[in-house]
Design a protein around this motif. Structure first.
Motif, PDB file in Angstrom:
ATOM      1  N   ASP A 148     -37.573  67.578-129.277  1.00 27.44           N
ATOM      2  CA  ASP A 148     -38.216  67.659-127.977  1.00 27.44           C
ATOM      3  C   ASP A 148     -37.166  67.315-126.927  1.00 27.44           C
ATOM      4  O   ASP A 148     -36.081  66.839-127.264  1.00 27.44           O
ATOM      5  N   LEU A 149     -37.481  67.559-125.671  1.00 21.03           N
ATOM      6  CA  LEU A 149     -36.537  67.185-124.622  1.00 21.03           C
ATOM      7  C   LEU A 149     -36.493  65.663-124.508  1.00 21.03           C
ATOM      8  O   LEU A 149     -37.528  65.008-124.439  1.00 21.03           O
ATOM      9  N   VAL A 150     -35.282  65.122-124.485  1.00 19.87           N
ATOM     10  CA  VAL A 150     -35.125  63.670-124.415  1.00 19.87           C
ATOM     11  C   VAL A 150     -34.315  63.336-123.167  1.00 19.87           C
ATOM     12  O   VAL A 150     -33.084  63.376-123.190  1.00 19.87           O
ATOM     13  N   PRO A 151     -34.987  63.042-122.058  1.00 20.27           N
ATOM     14  CA  PRO A 151     -34.233  62.699-120.848  1.00 20.27           C
ATOM     15  C   PRO A 151     -33.573  61.328-120.993  1.00 20.27           C
ATOM     16  O   PRO A 151     -34.073  60.469-121.720  1.00 20.27           O
ATOM     17  N   PRO A 152     -32.437  61.117-120.301  1.00 20.26           N
ATOM     18  CA  PRO A 152     -31.743  59.830-120.440  1.00 20.26           C
ATOM     19  C   PRO A 152     -32.512  58.667-119.795  1.00 20.26           C
ATOM     20  O   PRO A 152     -32.348  57.528-120.215  1.00 20.26           O
ATOM     21  N   MET A 153     -33.294  58.989-118.772  1.00 12.81           N
ATOM     22  CA  MET A 153     -34.032  57.942-118.067  1.00 12.81           C
ATOM     23  C   MET A 153     -35.525  58.234-118.175  1.00 12.81           C
ATOM     24  O   MET A 153     -35.934  59.395-118.253  1.00 12.81           O
ATOM     25  N   VAL A 154     -36.344  57.180-118.141  1.00 13.67           N
ATOM     26  CA  VAL A 154     -37.785  57.405-118.121  1.00 13.67           C
ATOM     27  C   VAL A 154     -38.279  57.291-116.683  1.00 13.67           C
ATOM     28  O   VAL A 154     -37.510  57.009-115.758  1.00 13.67           O
ATOM     29  N   GLU A 155     -39.578  57.512-116.499  1.00 11.32           N
ATOM     30  CA  GLU A 155     -40.107  57.672-115.144  1.00 11.32           C
ATOM     31  C   GLU A 155     -39.837  56.478-114.226  1.00 11.32           C
ATOM     32  O   GLU A 155     -39.616  56.640-113.026  1.00 11.32           O
ATOM     33  N   ASP A 156     -39.869  55.270-114.781  1.00  9.51           N
ATOM     34  CA  ASP A 156     -39.663  54.104-113.903  1.00  9.51           C
ATOM     35  C   ASP A 156     -38.184  53.888-113.575  1.00  9.51           C
ATOM     36  O   ASP A 156     -37.820  52.884-112.963  1.00  9.51           O
ATOM     37  N   GLY A 157     -37.315  54.807-113.988  1.00  5.49           N
ATOM     38  CA  GLY A 157     -35.904  54.708-113.633  1.00  5.49           C
ATOM     39  C   GLY A 157     -35.078  53.883-114.595  1.00  5.49           C
ATOM     40  O   GLY A 157     -33.883  53.693-114.383  1.00  5.49           O
ATOM     41  N   SER A 158     -35.697  53.401-115.664  1.00  2.00           N
ATOM     42  CA  SER A 158     -34.922  52.636-116.639  1.00  2.00           C
ATOM     43  C   SER A 158     -34.472  53.567-117.754  1.00  2.00           C
ATOM     44  O   SER A 158     -35.053  54.639-117.961  1.00  2.00           O
ATOM     45  N   PRO A 159     -33.406  53.176-118.482  1.00  2.00           N
ATOM     46  CA  PRO A 159     -32.903  54.055-119.542  1.00  2.00           C
ATOM     47  C   PRO A 159     -33.936  54.258-120.651  1.00  2.00           C
ATOM     48  O   PRO A 159     -34.650  53.318-121.015  1.00  2.00           O
ATOM     49  N   ASN A 160     -33.999  55.478-121.143  1.00  3.67           N
ATOM     50  CA  ASN A 160     -34.863  55.810-122.272  1.00  3.67           C
ATOM     51  C   ASN A 160     -34.269  55.166-123.526  1.00  3.67           C
ATOM     52  O   ASN A 160     -33.081  55.319-123.802  1.00  3.67           O
ATOM     53  N   THR A 161     -35.077  54.439-124.265  1.00  3.17           N
ATOM     54  CA  THR A 161     -34.557  53.795-125.471  1.00  3.17           C
ATOM     55  C   THR A 161     -35.102  54.479-126.716  1.00  3.17           C
ATOM     56  O   THR A 161     -36.109  55.186-126.685  1.00  3.17           O
ATOM     57  N   LEU A 162     -34.400  54.231-127.828  1.00  3.60           N
ATOM     58  CA  LEU A 162     -34.832  54.789-129.111  1.00  3.60           C
ATOM     59  C   LEU A 162     -36.251  54.324-129.435  1.00  3.60           C
ATOM     60  O   LEU A 162     -37.081  55.114-129.895  1.00  3.60           O
ATOM     61  N   GLY A 163     -36.532  53.031-129.185  1.00  2.00           N
ATOM     62  CA  GLY A 163     -37.862  52.496-129.474  1.00  2.00           C
ATOM     63  C   GLY A 163     -38.945  53.237-128.699  1.00  2.00           C
ATOM     64  O   GLY A 163     -39.981  53.610-129.260  1.00  2.00           O
ATOM     65  N   GLN A 164     -38.699  53.460-127.389  1.00  2.00           N
ATOM     66  CA  GLN A 164     -39.685  54.172-126.567  1.00  2.00           C
ATOM     67  C   GLN A 164     -39.867  55.600-127.055  1.00  2.00           C
ATOM     68  O   GLN A 164     -40.972  56.121-127.119  1.00  2.00           O
ATOM     69  N   TYR A 165     -38.734  56.232-127.376  1.00  2.00           N
ATOM     70  CA  TYR A 165     -38.785  57.624-127.798  1.00  2.00           C
ATOM     71  C   TYR A 165     -39.598  57.777-129.086  1.00  2.00           C
ATOM     72  O   TYR A 165     -40.476  58.635-129.187  1.00  2.00           O
ATOM     73  N   LEU A 166     -39.315  56.900-130.049  1.00  2.00           N
ATOM     74  CA  LEU A 166     -40.034  57.000-131.327  1.00  2.00           C
ATOM     75  C   LEU A 166     -41.496  56.626-131.156  1.00  2.00           C
ATOM     76  O   LEU A 166     -42.385  57.237-131.763  1.00  2.00           O
ATOM     77  N   ALA A 167     -41.780  55.605-130.303  1.00  2.00           N
ATOM     78  CA  ALA A 167     -43.164  55.196-130.083  1.00  2.00           C
ATOM     79  C   ALA A 167     -43.957  56.316-129.419  1.00  2.00           C
ATOM     80  O   ALA A 167     -45.163  56.457-129.634  1.00  2.00           O
ATOM     81  N   THR A 168     -43.288  57.132-128.599  1.00  2.00           N
ATOM     82  CA  THR A 168     -43.970  58.238-127.930  1.00  2.00           C
ATOM     83  C   THR A 168     -44.246  59.386-128.899  1.00  2.00           C
ATOM     84  O   THR A 168     -45.316  59.987-128.866  1.00  2.00           O
ATOM     85  N   HIS A 169     -43.273  59.681-129.770  1.00  2.00           N
ATOM     86  CA  HIS A 169     -43.393  60.878-130.596  1.00  2.00           C
ATOM     87  C   HIS A 169     -44.021  60.631-131.958  1.00  2.00           C
ATOM     88  O   HIS A 169     -44.692  61.512-132.498  1.00  2.00           O
ATOM     89  N   ILE A 170     -43.743  59.472-132.563  1.00  2.00           N
ATOM     90  CA  ILE A 170     -44.381  59.163-133.844  1.00  2.00           C
ATOM     91  C   ILE A 170     -44.979  57.757-133.768  1.00  2.00           C
ATOM     92  O   ILE A 170     -44.509  56.825-134.438  1.00  2.00           O
ATOM     93  N   PRO A 171     -46.039  57.597-132.935  1.00  2.00           N
ATOM     94  CA  PRO A 171     -46.600  56.261-132.686  1.00  2.00           C
ATOM     95  C   PRO A 171     -47.194  55.615-133.931  1.00  2.00           C
ATOM     96  O   PRO A 171     -47.242  54.380-134.004  1.00  2.00           O
ATOM     97  N   LEU A 172     -47.625  56.417-134.892  1.00  2.00           N
ATOM     98  CA  LEU A 172     -48.225  55.802-136.079  1.00  2.00           C
ATOM     99  C   LEU A 172     -47.171  55.092-136.924  1.00  2.00           C
ATOM    100  O   LEU A 172     -47.471  54.132-137.626  1.00  2.00           O
ATOM    101  N   LEU A 173     -45.933  55.564-136.869  1.00  2.00           N
ATOM    102  CA  LEU A 173     -44.859  54.903-137.620  1.00  2.00           C
ATOM    103  C   LEU A 173     -44.138  53.862-136.771  1.00  2.00           C
ATOM    104  O   LEU A 173     -43.606  52.880-137.289  1.00  2.00           O
ATOM    105  N   PHE A 174     -44.119  54.078-135.449  1.00  2.00           N
ATOM    106  CA  PHE A 174     -43.419  53.151-134.550  1.00  2.00           C
ATOM    107  C   PHE A 174     -44.359  52.712-133.432  1.00  2.00           C
ATOM    108  O   PHE A 174     -44.221  53.156-132.288  1.00  2.00           O
TER     109      PHE A 174
END
Lengths: 163, 355
Positions: free
Chosen positions: B267-293
């Protein structure tokens, strides 16, 4: 993560090339039979380019996938594609384009080996055509997307025979 | 390794690659995995010297199976096969299979093959996946399964697959492939030669022209006009030249997530998230595979009895391997893209299950 799929039967002519005839003049070989080919066609979403992409495989009557040299010989490919392109075992490239026109790759959903028409220029080409017809004020978002997809199929149809 | 980093450490030139970035790129480049390659005993040609048909190699993560074939062939010719067998050996018919009976994709980097095998194994075994056990591969000399593997493995086909991935990564980062296409042919070939010869300097001499750096923007940028410390959106600072090529200025980061036994997510992985902070691996995984993360719940508010409350512990269900390393959830995606991407530009996140 879904995709569209269908299977179309194609045909190719087989030339009799058994061992005794191999020395014979090529012009003397006569078509002896027609072989049925099975063409599996998929439309899957390209996450990298954010557009649909056309994936396919063609299998001979034994179920073996055709190599690129044989694929280009089938009627599935428009003859215009064979002009001004360079084919290797992996891809078919036109001129100095950044990406090959046709390439091997993993199916984005199934992960299985496939051939695909490279989607890098899709957005530009379809967008250009859409710009010409997009002035219809009666269209809502949905009919515009349907029109976009129809235009996409039309563009794909300039490279391969989708009939 | 440390001397290489030190050479760059005091350099303040605008376009130099920071020493820490070079260090991680070097570590990634030097990463190797142990392979045990055994010819399928049923396929050994007549007159083969049985009992010696096993080849061990510590293979670079950034290399590819077709690039190993010449040395495997040399080994087989030296100790296993006789002259007659050499005639019938065709490398473009060779294919490798894991112990689990899974054919190995020759267009995947060896590091990805190793990590992907490790996470698939995590379904069936409680053994820690990152330990350096050899990946046992069976080498078959004929009849590759065409429903599982791309046709005709060769060094040239491997190069084309690699360059295709590199260009696709370039497109994801910048929305075009101008950086790749503006490379001269000799430079494009040089990138692949760097892979083939496993030469870090040759590879990065060219690759650094298309790969973003983790330039220390906080010290080199003018003071941010907004109050946000993390405010590094691409459009905020158009005049800042070093930032334009920075890891946090890309449109998106080329990332693929591999799940055990199959599916690959992209999926598209922007470097920053909406609040202007850096996108982290934890956030990315929690968004895409929330049942595992599942997202970590926030810690309870501090009280007199508990002035420094900890977040409640969440049972860990899965882990993420990047370049064979257990990646922490706070790792920033942009940083991963600049420092831990494979040679083809992609960050491969292999997700294994905790048992």
């Amino acid at each position: 993560m879904g995709f569209l799929t269908r299977t179309v039967m194609l045909h190719r002519t087989i030339y009799d090339m058994d061992s005794e005839d191999q020395e014979a003049d090529e012009a003397a070989t006569k078509p002896t039979a027609t072989e049925s080919l099975s063409c599996h066609q998929h439309v899957a979403y390209s996450a990298s380019f954010q557009v649909p992409a056309f994936y396919f495989n063609i299998f001979d009557s034994n179920g073996s996938p055709l190599p690129i040299s044989d694929i280009l010989e089938t009627a599935f490919f428009r003859s215009s594609i064979r002009e001004d392109t360079k084919a290797t075992t992996f891809a078919v490239s036109a001129g100095d384009a950044a990406f090959p026109l046709l390439s091997q790759g993993d199916h984005p959903v199934l992960g299985s080996p496939s051939w695909y028409l490279h989607p890098c220029e899709t957005a530009n080409v379809v967008g250009e055509l859409m710009d010409e017809i997009q002035h219809n004020p009666d269209w809502n978002d949905e009919s515009r997307l349907v029109r976009w997809l129809e235009t996409w199929f039309m563009v794909v149809g300039t490279a391969v025979d989708l009939e | 390794m440390s001397t290489y980093g030190a050479r760059h450490y005091n350099s303040q030139a605008t376009f130099s690659t920071p020493a820490s970035t070079t260090l991680f790129r070097r570590l990634t480049w030097e990463g190797t995995v142990p392979l045990e390659v055994r010819v399928d005993s049923k396929e050994l040609p007549a007159n083969s010297d049985r009992g010696l048909e096993c080849y061990y190699v510590q293979a670079p993560r950034v290399s590819y199976l077709p690039l190993l074939m010449p040395e495997i062939r040399r080994f087989l010719m030296d100790v296993v096969f006789d002259e007659a067998a050499a005639e019938i050996l065709k490398e473009d018919e060779w294919w490798f299979e894991s112990e689990d009976g899974i054919p190995m994709k020759w267009h995947w980097s060896i590091g990805l093959i190793y990590d992907n095998h490790a996470i698939s194994h995590s379904l069936r075994s409680t053994r820690v996946a990152t330990s350096g056990v050899p990946l046992k591969l069976t080498l078959h000399l004929a009849s590759p399964p065409s429903d599982k593997l791309l046709l005709s493995p060769s060094v040239e086909a491997c190069k084309q697959a690699f360059m295709g991935q590199l260009k696709e990564a370039d497109f994801i980062r910048w929305g075009n492939t101008k950086r790749m296409t503006s490379l001269r042919k000799a430079e494009q070939d040089g990138i692949w030669e760097g892979i083939k010869e496993h030469n870090f300097d040759d590879f990065w001499r060219v690759a650094s022209k298309v790969t973003p750096t983790t330039a220390p923007t906080r010290t080199q940028s003018p003071p941010p006009s907004s109050a946000s410390v993390h405010g590094r959106p691409p459009s905020a600072d158009p005049g800042n030249v070093p930032d334009r090529d920075g890891a946090y200025s890309v449109r998106c980061i080329p990332v693929r997530v591999y799940l055990p036994d199959g599916p690959v997510l992209q999926d598209l992985v922007p470097p920053m998230v909406e609040d202007g902070s850096p996108n982290t691996l934890g956030q990315y995984l929690a968004t895409h595979i929330p049942l595992l993360f599942p997202l970590q719940p926030p810690p309870p508010p501090p009280s007199r009895t508990n002035p420094n409350p900890q977040a409640p512990a969440v049972q860990q269900l899965a882990y993420a391997l990047i370049q064979g390393v257990l990646a922490p959830p706070e790792a920033e995606m942009a940083w991963l893209g600049a420092c831990l991407a494979g040679a083809d530009g992609w960050v491969n996140v292999c997700v294994g299950l905790v048992r």
